[in-house]
Each structure stands twice: as structure tokens, then as C-alpha cells.
Design an enzyme around this catalytic site. Sequence first.
Site, PDB file in Angstrom:
ATOM      1  N   ASP A 339       0.814  -1.224   0.000  1.00  0.00           N
ATOM      2  CA  ASP A 339       0.000   0.000   0.000  1.00  0.00           C
ATOM      3  C   ASP A 339       0.844   1.270   0.000  1.00  0.00           C
ATOM      4  OD1 ASP A 339      -2.322  -1.454  -0.080  1.00  0.00           O
ATOM      5  OD2 ASP A 339      -2.645  -1.400   2.090  1.00  0.00           O
ATOM      6  N   ARG A 370      -2.507   2.014  -9.775  1.00  0.00           N
ATOM      7  CA  ARG A 370      -1.536   2.896  -9.107  1.00  0.00           C
ATOM      8  C   ARG A 370      -0.238   3.054  -9.881  1.00  0.00           C
ATOM      9  NH1 ARG A 370      -2.949   1.355  -2.796  1.00  0.00           N
ATOM     10  NH2 ARG A 370      -4.710   2.812  -2.695  1.00  0.00           N
TER      11      ARG A 370
HETATM   12  C1  S3P Z   1      -5.420  -5.594   2.945  1.00  0.00           C
HETATM   13  C2  S3P Z   1      -4.650  -6.326   2.074  1.00  0.00           C
HETATM   14  C3  S3P Z   1      -4.014  -5.750   0.872  1.00  0.00           C
HETATM   15  C4  S3P Z   1      -3.952  -4.227   0.947  1.00  0.00           C
HETATM   16  C5  S3P Z   1      -5.257  -3.623   1.407  1.00  0.00           C
HETATM   17  C6  S3P Z   1      -5.630  -4.142   2.780  1.00  0.00           C
HETATM   18  C7  S3P Z   1      -6.033  -6.274   4.102  1.00  0.00           C
HETATM   19  O1  S3P Z   1      -4.771  -6.109  -0.269  1.00  0.00           O
HETATM   20  O2  S3P Z   1      -3.590  -3.705  -0.300  1.00  0.00           O
HETATM   21  O3  S3P Z   1      -5.172  -2.219   1.451  1.00  0.00           O
HETATM   22  O4  S3P Z   1      -6.494  -5.596   5.032  1.00  0.00           O
HETATM   23  O5  S3P Z   1      -6.051  -7.513   4.098  1.00  0.00           O
HETATM   24  P1  S3P Z   1      -4.512  -7.493  -1.084  1.00  0.00           P
HETATM   25  O6  S3P Z   1      -4.931  -8.620  -0.244  1.00  0.00           O
HETATM   26  O7  S3P Z   1      -5.356  -7.343  -2.325  1.00  0.00           O
HETATM   27  O8  S3P Z   1      -3.037  -7.489  -1.389  1.00  0.00           O
END
Ligand code: S3P
Length: 461
Positions: A339, A370
Site C-alpha cells: 500500500d 496505481r
Molecule cells: C489488505 C490487504 C491488501 C492491501 C489492502 C488491505 C487487508 O490487499 O492492499 O489495502 O487488510 O487484508 P490485497 O490482499 O489485495 O493485497
Amino acid sequence: MIDRYLVAPTAGVRGQISVPGDKSISHRALMLGGIAEGLTEIEGFLASADCLATLEALRALGVRVEQSGATGARVHGVGLAGLRPAAAALDMGNSGTAMRLFMGLLAGQPFDSTLIGDASLTRRPMQRVAEPLRAMGARIDTHDGRPPVHLHGGARLRGIDYVLPVASAQVKSALLLAGLYAQGRTRVTEPAPTRDHTERMLRSFGVRLECESSAGSAAAALAAPGAVAGVGARVSLAGGQRLHGGRISVPGDFSSAAFFLVAGCLGADAGLTLRNVGCNPTRTGLLELLRLMGAQIELRSVGPAGSADSVEPAADIQVRRSPLRGIRVPESLVPLAIDEFPVFFIAAAAADGETVVTGASELRVKESDRLAVMAEGLTRLGIDCTLLPDGLRLRGGAMTGGRIDSHGDHRIAMAFAIASLRASAPIEIDDVANVSTSFPGFAALARAVGLALQDQSHDCA
Ligand code: S3P
């Protein structure tokens, strides 16, 4: 309604601040509290639009949730079998985490549910969750693999052994939540380590979880950031386990602190301190990246709460202005900083020399693409950058001012506000209302440390 930041160049930042609570942990505390037995008291809860979507959805499913003050929440758990059908579709707003985790939580319920979201969420892939849930026996309809998602009630789930094709904590978490409702064991293997908040929190609610780590574990990746990650951790649980509510203390969100970490590297001559930031090693890849670039960052641990394997570690972080040099980002660190790339690219633009990121195609399916949106904005500010299929190559240099379209992506909007520390003229950032999905109060905190940010994201009529 004008949704815009106007940020004039500033020479420096300083001070001591606390960022709001962690978004990932807040979602999970609400959901697990909802299906636990007894009361769950959350402190440090992030009352952002994303987490409030989860809170409202739980209420619609029959869970009593009270907010107390700005950062407290009390969840009156209804037990594993206590959720009730919602009267209407559940609106997840902008939140991919809410939608994917609710898919797991609701796939094994005796009633139907429909999940909807805003325009950005409606473009995001849900097939990665629907497919393994179907293999567990769930009946799920999507719109070409995207929302709206309809979950048919009454499916009898059975545990599966699943190797994730993409490193995704959301998919892992959805399967573990569905696994609570499945017969037998649900086992998930990650291609690379991802955030483990669900595992830690399930344990703190009394769920027995087995975790086998390997050479590709988060600890190994952090010990040898250049190493290519092997197979990540394998985690499994038996279905039917009851959860027991308790107290949860949510630390500051590392992903929110990230904007100020980079701001500190670019302009904190006298230092900038970020208090009580969650420093779970599956989240802090940006620390390693900035250190590889030459940043001076110090951590002082603040006492963890909970038992060893359920703790969410936190620290006070001190950062100073540091000359940065470009790096080739180790692919093993990508999921651990997933992120943080919007603001990492701002650090790279302010660094000496070239930075190359590859193995990051997941960035194309976040709240915006992004990679493309950052390349567009950086080019607008005069940075030489090349969009790669799975990353970005850019050369640090002087930044001009200019007008940036955030494409409604909160982290893009905040990242370009930090660029004002190195820009030669004001930066205007459009479409910033979604900053409230993760970081309410960002504009005020940015001003408190010295950024010249005017927030025009309110009704000016
Ligand atoms: C998150 C996992 C990530 C992250 C998102 C929050 C989470 O996504 O990018 O902002 O809380 O499990 P992905 O599982 O798609 O990588």
C-alpha cells in the site's frame, strides 16, 4: 463541492504526531467481534469511511455495535451462527477489504447476501475470492468476476487445501473466515508472505490456528531483503471453532504513517516523530526500502499487549531528513509494502539516480491503477518515468508544480501532497474526497507538521 488540495512548496516538516488507527486491524476487529461470543471492546478504532462500511454492514446483519468517542467501539458478538439476513444489499463503499472479507464470512451462512460498492470497487477483481470459495462449496454470482457479488445461502462448506496464485492477505483472510464455517480443515499457502493480522487476531479470540513458515516467511524476507521469496507461510484451521470476545487495542496505521515517514526523509531537519505506529513485520516493507535508499529512521518499541503470537507490535518512529539514492526494489519486499508504493515513488522521485520496481502488477488493481496513475502524475511534475507491465522505472530529479488527478484514490492524493516538499511551485490535487476512506484528519495533520496544504474538499457553496 470542490474536492481538492492545494499544496504550496515548503522547506521542511517537524514535530511529534500520532496517526489514526490501523484500517486492516479495525475491519478485522469488527468482523471477528461480530461472530464472537460476548463483548469485544476496541480502542484505537479507525472511524474512516471504509471501516464504517464494515460497521454498518454488521449492524445490517443483526450485530449491535456502539461507537464510543472518536476511537472506541463495542461489538456485542452474536456467535458463529448468530448473523441474520440483511434487509438490503450491503454497501462496501470503496473498500476491497470489506468486500473480500465479507465474501468469506457470508459464504457459509444459511441466508443470501448481496455485496455492492462504489464505481472504483465495482471495477476490482473478486474472482480471486469467489473461485476458491466455490471450491469449498459456496454458490456465488459475480458480474464477470466483479461486483455486485451475490452469495447464495444454505451452502455446506468443506475445507480445502489452497495455494494462492497471488499474494493477497484479503484472499487468505476470506478463506480463513469461510473455513470457520466449513467442515474439516481449511489450509492456505501463500506464494509470498502477506500481512498476518487475521491470523494474529483469530488467535487472540481463542481460535487454534496452525502456521508453518518457510524460507519465504516475513522474517526471512526482512532478514535478507534481496532474497527472492520462496513459498510463504502455510496457515490452517479447523472449522466450527468458537470465538471469544475481548479487548483489542489498535495501533496507529503504518500505511498512514508512511506519508509522514517519507515527508520526514525529504524535509525533517530537526526530526519528526510518529507515535505508537503498528510495526507488524508483514507491513513494514517501506522501512526496509527507505533504509536501503539511505534514510535515517529509528524505532523505539512501545509495549505490546497480548500473548506472543497474537501481539500487534507497535513503535515510536523517528525520522530525519536524509539524502536518498535510487534502488532496485527487491521483489520479496513488494507484498510487505504493497500500500506504500504511491508515496515510495515520491521518495524515489526525490532521490539521486534510478529506481526500478518490478513484480508489482497487483498495484494495477488497487483503488486505481496505481502504476499508471503515479506515472501520469510524476510525468506531470517533470519526472522522467517509464511505465512497465508490472512496475515503474524512474529517475529522481527536480519537481515542478502542476495539477494532479488522483483518480479518486486516497493514497495517490496523499502521496502527491508530500511531493510539495521538493516541488518548485504549488501542486493542485483533484478528486481527494476519498482520503476519508483511510485517513480522516490527514489535511490537519499535514498542516500541523508544516505542509502548506489548503483543503478545499468541502462544500463551498
Ligand atoms: C489488505 C490487504 C491488501 C492491501 C489492502 C488491505 C487487508 O490487499 O492492499 O489495502 O487488510 O487484508 P490485497 O490482499 O489485495 O493485497
